[in-house]
Design an enzyme around this catalytic site. Sequence first.
Site, short mmCIF file in Angstrom:
data_model
loop_
_atom_site.label_atom_id
_atom_site.label_comp_id
_atom_site.label_asym_id
_atom_site.label_seq_id
_atom_site.Cartn_x
_atom_site.Cartn_y
_atom_site.Cartn_z
N ASN A 39 12.79 5.61 -4.17
CA ASN A 39 12.18 4.28 -4.00
C ASN A 39 11.12 4.36 -2.92
OD1 ASN A 39 11.82 1.43 -4.32
ND2 ASN A 39 13.01 1.11 -2.45
N HIS A 97 9.30 1.91 -0.05
CA HIS A 97 9.49 0.64 0.65
C HIS A 97 8.37 0.48 1.68
CE1 HIS A 97 11.77 -2.79 2.14
NE2 HIS A 97 11.47 -2.38 3.37
N GLU A 144 0.98 4.05 0.72
CA GLU A 144 2.13 4.20 -0.20
C GLU A 144 1.76 5.11 -1.37
OE1 GLU A 144 4.30 0.76 -1.60
OE2 GLU A 144 3.63 -0.41 0.10
C1 GRF Z 1 4.98 -1.95 -2.89
O1 GRF Z 1 4.64 -2.45 -1.63
C2 GRF Z 1 6.29 -1.22 -2.81
O2 GRF Z 1 6.51 -0.60 -1.60
C3 GRF Z 1 7.29 -2.33 -2.98
O3 GRF Z 1 6.70 -3.23 -3.89
C4 GRF Z 1 5.28 -3.07 -3.88
C5 GRF Z 1 4.93 -2.74 -5.28
O4 GRF Z 1 3.60 -2.56 -5.50
N1 GRF Z 1 8.56 -1.78 -3.37
P1 GRF Z 1 3.11 -1.98 -6.90
O5 GRF Z 1 3.82 -2.75 -8.01
O6 GRF Z 1 3.43 -0.52 -6.95
O7 GRF Z 1 1.64 -2.26 -6.92
#
Ligand code: GRF
Length: 200
Positions: A111, A113, A183
């Site tokens: 996951n 986060h 991310e």
């Molecule tokens: C991201 O910030 C992720 O960390 C969290 O939800 C958001 C999802 O963004 N779990 P996406 O759907 O990948 O654009």
Amino acid sequence: MGVVAQRPVRVAALVSGNGTNLQALIDAKIPQVEFVLVLSSKEGAYALERAKNAQIPSVVVSYKAFDTEERFQQEVLVKLKEAKPDVICLAGYMRKLSQEIVTAFRGKILNIHPALLPKYGGPGMYGAHVHAAVLAAGEKESGCTVHLVDEHYDHGDILAQERVPVLPGDTPVTLANRILVLEHQLYVRTLKEFIGKKDD
Ligand code: GRF
């Protein structure tokens, strides 16, 4: 410890929303990775378009379509078992995984986060709530974490983190956007490492 890649690594992604992390994983074209399924818990999630554009099989298992959480979770498990993934990437997936799913795929579920776990994780800590809490606490930095998934929210072993400064005047939106860029890089890098291929 990652999955040793001697054959294509079957990856399933669970999504509920926009799917920018999914897109980053697709765009990375990691040689061993074969996306075998994108499962969305929400009808109409844009992530489904991304799957379609990349010709990845997709399915909607909407929790709204089931009488009980248990039946919903059972259907997710059925779809996952059919897809036989080596790795499952949660990418903006907004449902907690059932004990059965965690048990079936323990050690294989990742996951991402948008905070520096173990801080700012757990029930209620999603989306803008995370960034609002970071700002309210006056933190000087935040970031993102890729971790293994266990039966507790945002709790399993941490695989990798990236940090960003919190800047004066930041709002949950500006902080979220700064973190989201990282991310995408972190998830790609960590998945590569997880399946046994180091960044070149
Ligand atoms: C991201 O910030 C992720 O960390 C969290 O939800 C958001 C999802 O963004 N779990 P996406 O759907 O990948 O654009």
